[in-house]
Motif scaffolding. Sequence first.
Motif, PDB file in Angstrom:
ATOM      1  N   GLU A 163     -31.052 -26.456 -34.702  1.00 40.21           N
ATOM      2  CA  GLU A 163     -30.736 -26.873 -36.071  1.00 40.21           C
ATOM      3  C   GLU A 163     -29.238 -26.742 -36.354  1.00 40.21           C
ATOM      4  N   LEU A 164     -28.641 -25.650 -35.900  1.00 38.98           N
ATOM      5  CA  LEU A 164     -27.203 -25.462 -36.105  1.00 38.98           C
ATOM      6  C   LEU A 164     -26.392 -26.393 -35.210  1.00 38.98           C
ATOM      7  N   GLN A 165     -26.836 -26.612 -33.990  1.00 36.11           N
ATOM      8  CA  GLN A 165     -26.126 -27.535 -33.109  1.00 36.11           C
ATOM      9  C   GLN A 165     -26.101 -28.938 -33.714  1.00 36.11           C
ATOM     10  N   LYS A 166     -27.206 -29.353 -34.307  1.00 37.21           N
ATOM     11  CA  LYS A 166     -27.250 -30.663 -34.976  1.00 37.21           C
ATOM     12  C   LYS A 166     -26.338 -30.679 -36.198  1.00 37.21           C
ATOM     13  N   TYR A 167     -26.331 -29.585 -36.950  1.00 31.73           N
ATOM     14  CA  TYR A 167     -25.471 -29.481 -38.129  1.00 31.73           C
ATOM     15  C   TYR A 167     -23.999 -29.590 -37.730  1.00 31.73           C
ATOM     16  N   PHE A 168     -23.639 -28.999 -36.590  1.00 32.78           N
ATOM     17  CA  PHE A 168     -22.261 -29.023 -36.098  1.00 32.78           C
ATOM     18  C   PHE A 168     -21.965 -30.261 -35.254  1.00 32.78           C
ATOM     19  N   ASN A 169     -22.743 -31.286 -35.378  1.00 34.09           N
ATOM     20  CA  ASN A 169     -22.611 -32.496 -34.571  1.00 34.09           C
ATOM     21  C   ASN A 169     -21.155 -32.966 -34.496  1.00 34.09           C
ATOM     22  N   GLY A 170     -20.670 -33.162 -33.276  1.00 38.38           N
ATOM     23  CA  GLY A 170     -19.304 -33.635 -33.073  1.00 38.38           C
ATOM     24  C   GLY A 170     -18.260 -32.538 -33.044  1.00 38.38           C
ATOM     25  N   CYS A 171     -18.682 -31.295 -33.236  1.00 38.60           N
ATOM     26  CA  CYS A 171     -17.746 -30.167 -33.229  1.00 38.60           C
ATOM     27  C   CYS A 171     -17.779 -29.445 -31.880  1.00 38.60           C
ATOM     28  N   ASN A 172     -16.691 -28.791 -31.580  1.00 38.74           N
ATOM     29  CA  ASN A 172     -16.619 -27.932 -30.402  1.00 38.74           C
ATOM     30  C   ASN A 172     -17.111 -26.545 -30.820  1.00 38.74           C
ATOM     31  N   ILE A 173     -18.219 -26.099 -30.244  1.00 38.22           N
ATOM     32  CA  ILE A 173     -18.822 -24.818 -30.622  1.00 38.22           C
ATOM     33  C   ILE A 173     -18.469 -23.762 -29.583  1.00 38.22           C
ATOM     34  N   GLU A 174     -17.842 -22.707 -30.060  1.00 40.44           N
ATOM     35  CA  GLU A 174     -17.493 -21.565 -29.214  1.00 40.44           C
ATOM     36  C   GLU A 174     -18.368 -20.404 -29.655  1.00 40.44           C
ATOM     37  N   TYR A 175     -19.002 -19.723 -28.721  1.00 40.57           N
ATOM     38  CA  TYR A 175     -19.803 -18.569 -29.114  1.00 40.57           C
ATOM     39  C   TYR A 175     -19.467 -17.363 -28.261  1.00 40.57           C
ATOM     40  N   ASN A 176     -19.739 -16.195 -28.809  1.00 35.51           N
ATOM     41  CA  ASN A 176     -19.362 -14.944 -28.153  1.00 35.51           C
ATOM     42  C   ASN A 176     -20.325 -14.589 -27.023  1.00 35.51           C
ATOM     43  N   TYR A 177     -19.791 -13.899 -26.031  1.00 36.06           N
ATOM     44  CA  TYR A 177     -20.594 -13.449 -24.898  1.00 36.06           C
ATOM     45  C   TYR A 177     -20.821 -11.939 -24.914  1.00 36.06           C
TER      46      TYR A 177
ATOM     47  N   GLY B 201     -12.059 -27.629 -39.278  1.00 35.31           N
ATOM     48  CA  GLY B 201     -11.957 -28.933 -38.630  1.00 35.31           C
ATOM     49  C   GLY B 201     -13.135 -29.154 -37.704  1.00 35.31           C
ATOM     50  N   LYS B 202     -12.853 -29.457 -36.459  1.00 37.57           N
ATOM     51  CA  LYS B 202     -13.909 -29.699 -35.464  1.00 37.57           C
ATOM     52  C   LYS B 202     -14.180 -28.471 -34.595  1.00 37.57           C
ATOM     53  N   GLN B 203     -13.595 -27.335 -34.957  1.00 33.84           N
ATOM     54  CA  GLN B 203     -13.786 -26.094 -34.199  1.00 33.84           C
ATOM     55  C   GLN B 203     -14.759 -25.177 -34.933  1.00 33.84           C
ATOM     56  N   VAL B 204     -15.783 -24.721 -34.235  1.00 28.59           N
ATOM     57  CA  VAL B 204     -16.758 -23.789 -34.801  1.00 28.59           C
ATOM     58  C   VAL B 204     -16.781 -22.534 -33.946  1.00 28.59           C
ATOM     59  N   LYS B 205     -16.693 -21.387 -34.602  1.00 28.84           N
ATOM     60  CA  LYS B 205     -16.892 -20.101 -33.932  1.00 28.84           C
ATOM     61  C   LYS B 205     -18.229 -19.561 -34.416  1.00 28.84           C
ATOM     62  N   TYR B 206     -19.175 -19.461 -33.495  1.00 28.71           N
ATOM     63  CA  TYR B 206     -20.527 -19.000 -33.793  1.00 28.71           C
ATOM     64  C   TYR B 206     -20.656 -17.563 -33.305  1.00 28.71           C
ATOM     65  N   TYR B 207     -21.207 -16.701 -34.153  1.00 31.64           N
ATOM     66  CA  TYR B 207     -21.303 -15.282 -33.814  1.00 31.64           C
ATOM     67  C   TYR B 207     -22.750 -14.804 -33.836  1.00 31.64           C
ATOM     68  N   ASP B 208     -23.158 -14.230 -32.723  1.00 30.57           N
ATOM     69  CA  ASP B 208     -24.455 -13.580 -32.582  1.00 30.57           C
ATOM     70  C   ASP B 208     -24.158 -12.175 -32.069  1.00 30.57           C
ATOM     71  N   SER B 209     -24.529 -11.154 -32.809  1.00 28.05           N
ATOM     72  CA  SER B 209     -24.153  -9.784 -32.446  1.00 28.05           C
ATOM     73  C   SER B 209     -24.745  -9.326 -31.116  1.00 28.05           C
ATOM     74  N   CYS B 210     -25.772 -10.015 -30.623  1.00 21.49           N
ATOM     75  CA  CYS B 210     -26.317  -9.694 -29.298  1.00 21.49           C
ATOM     76  C   CYS B 210     -25.596 -10.451 -28.191  1.00 21.49           C
ATOM     77  N   GLY B 211     -24.832 -11.453 -28.541  1.00 26.53           N
ATOM     78  CA  GLY B 211     -24.017 -12.197 -27.580  1.00 26.53           C
ATOM     79  C   GLY B 211     -24.818 -13.060 -26.619  1.00 26.53           C
ATOM     80  N   LYS B 212     -24.105 -13.949 -25.950  1.00 25.53           N
ATOM     81  CA  LYS B 212     -24.628 -14.810 -24.884  1.00 25.53           C
ATOM     82  C   LYS B 212     -25.673 -15.822 -25.321  1.00 25.53           C
TER      83      LYS B 212
END
Length: 100
Positions: free
Chosen positions: A63-77, A46-57
Motif C-alpha cells: 500500500e505504501l509502495q503504491k502511494y509512493f509511486n514514482g519515488c525513490n524509497i530508501e529504508y533502514n537496515y 520531492g521524489k525521495q522517501v525515507k521509510y523507517y521501520d524500527s526493526c529494520g530490513k
Amino acid sequence: MKIPHFIGVFSRDKLPVKIKQRESAVVNLDLEIGTGTYWVAYKKIGKQVKYYDSCGKLPPPLELQKYFNGCNIEYNYDRDQKYNTTNYGHLCLQFLSCTP
C-alpha cells in the motif's frame, strides 16, 4: 515536538488521496478496522522517501509502495528496537523529528 511537514497518522489502507511534495507521517501497518499492530514512519521530499521501520530490513508494505509511486524509497537496515519491546511509536517520532 515539532515534526517538519507532518500530515498525520494513518492506517496502511487509509493513506491520503493525494501525495504532497513534502510530507512526513506515521503509519500503522494494520487495517483501519483493526486494533493496531505496528508503527512505521516516513519522510518525503520531492521524489525521495525515507521509510523507517524500527526493526529494520523490511521494505514498505505494498500500500505504501503504491502511494509512493514514482519515488525513490530508501529504508533502514539497522534494528533500533530490541526484541519483545513495544517502543516503535517513540522510535518513529524520534526518526521524524530529526532533520532530513
